[in-house]
Design a protein around this motif. Structure first.
Motif, PDB file in Angstrom:
ATOM      1  N   ASP A  81       0.783  -1.281  -0.013  1.00  0.00           N
ATOM      2  CA  ASP A  81      -0.006   0.217   0.147  1.00  0.00           C
ATOM      3  C   ASP A  81       0.785   1.183   0.228  1.00  0.00           C
ATOM      4  N   SER A  82       0.516   2.236  -0.781  1.00  0.00           N
ATOM      5  CA  SER A  82       1.094   3.483  -1.160  1.00  0.00           C
ATOM      6  C   SER A  82       2.632   3.307  -1.768  1.00  0.00           C
ATOM      7  N   ARG A  95      -0.767  11.197   4.019  1.00  0.00           N
ATOM      8  CA  ARG A  95      -2.251  11.150   3.972  1.00  0.00           C
ATOM      9  C   ARG A  95      -3.090  11.469   5.095  1.00  0.00           C
ATOM     10  N   LYS A  99      -6.258  13.939   0.752  1.00  0.00           N
ATOM     11  CA  LYS A  99      -5.700  12.228   0.544  1.00  0.00           C
ATOM     12  C   LYS A  99      -6.457  11.162   1.625  1.00  0.00           C
ATOM     13  N   TRP A 135      -8.953  10.070   2.010  1.00  0.00           N
ATOM     14  CA  TRP A 135      -9.837   8.962   1.352  1.00  0.00           C
ATOM     15  C   TRP A 135      -9.058   7.642   0.943  1.00  0.00           C
ATOM     16  N   LYS A 136      -7.677   7.907   0.717  1.00  0.00           N
ATOM     17  CA  LYS A 136      -6.972   6.783   0.226  1.00  0.00           C
ATOM     18  C   LYS A 136      -6.621   5.951   1.332  1.00  0.00           C
ATOM     19  N   ASP A 177      -5.228  -0.486   5.035  1.00  0.00           N
ATOM     20  CA  ASP A 177      -3.919   0.138   5.139  1.00  0.00           C
ATOM     21  C   ASP A 177      -3.310   0.248   6.328  1.00  0.00           C
TER      22      ASP A 177
END
Length: 300
Positions: free
Chosen positions: A83-84, A199, A205, A207-208, A213
């Motif tokens: 993730d990311s 984030r 950001k 919402w990501k 995560d």
């Protein structure tokens, strides 16, 4: 003639602004570093060089797209990573100038109850390309070897079956004429933590960030072990893995696109000359006015 030239320049500049807008958004996030969220980062690639190379590579991607259509090729590109890790940003740069009818992105949601009881690969097969198409998977069937394994969404027996089946599944794809390319975007523990904090502190950001995560931070080591076994068991001659060093997002995008272009030999496609036909005019044609209340208010 001068006015026409100015309009042409403005149109070209406007197309470049699409990328500049995305990049300015990322630069805005980088300013949060001053709030103490991370140590000072190493200098990235020169901004002018980045944009010059990005636009050059995107031009080559358009040529590749034309070749895929011309030769009726079938191309599948998998984007995997933590993730990311920057998969989404790379995919955006690949597809930005391409025809969405030729190059499409597949990002499947969590499987439904019905899909959970299907053959594991069944939900992915309908999204495979037909002749003259490129399909980019933003995560793929390798979810089973990653998030499903670490988070306990599959049994050890299902995982063993996946590792036994996936090499043959991918050989079947290649034998059918599909060009299969697999990328793993690699980042460090520290870089993922930094990006997550970016984030968290940016309302545009947040919402990501998903509960999954957050869990991935807890299970960093389990994800590392899962990745290592996945690469070891599924790196085959028919479908090798390619690891993208992704701590520097700009370099990762350029390196990934440049490598992708090398995987499919392509040439210029002969195209007929195009002439804009004269508009047909009729004496009895009248363009009727639009009611004033139908217009969007011109706030700007």
């Amino acid at each position: 003639m001068i006015d026409q030239l100015s309009r042409i320049k403005a149109e070209i500049a406007d197309s470049f602004d699409e990328e500049l807008e995305m990049q300015m958004e990322e630069d805005r996030l980088d300013e949060l570093v001053a709030e103490g969220l991370s140590e000072e980062a190493e200098p990235t690639i020169d901004r002018k060089l980045y944009f010059r190379e990005l636009f050059r590579l995107q031009h080559e991607l358009v040529r590749l797209q034309d070749w895929v259509q011309h030769k009726q090729l079938k191309v599948v590109v998998l984007f995997e990573g933590r993730d990311s890790a920057g998969k989404g940003g790379a995919i955006k740069r690949v597809t930005q100038r391409l025809n969405p009818r030729v190059c499409r992105v597949v990002a499947l949601p969590a499987p439904t109850e019905r899909e959970k009881n299907q053959w594991y690969f069944q939900r992915y097969v309908p999204h495979l390309p037909s002749a003259g198409e490129m399909v980019l998977f933003d995560r793929s069937w390798y979810n089973r070897a990653g998030v499903e394994r670490v988070m306990g969404f599959c049994t050890p027996a299902e995982l063993d079956d996946f590792f036994h089946t996936v090499p043959e599944f991918e050989r079947m794809l290649v034998r059918s004429g599909i060009i299969l390319i697999k990328y793993w975007f690699s980042i460090t523990d520290e870089e993922q933590e930094f990006r997550f904090k970016m984030r968290i502190h940016d309302p545009l950001k947040q919402w990501k960030l998903s509960p999954m995560d957050m869990e991935s931070r807890i299970h960093w080591e389990e994800y590392t072990k899962a990745k290592e076994e996945m690469l070891a068991k599924t790196h085959t001659e028919d479908a090798p893995w390619w690891v993208v060093q992704a701590v520097d997002k700009k370099k990762a995008r350029l390196n990934c696109i440049a490598h992708l272009l090398q995987q499919i030999p392509y040439e210029d496609v002969p195209k007929p000359d195009i002439e804009l036909p004269d508009r047909v005019r009729h004496d009895d044609y009248i363009r009727h006015p639009v009611a004033e209340e139908m217009y969007v208010p011109e706030v700007y």
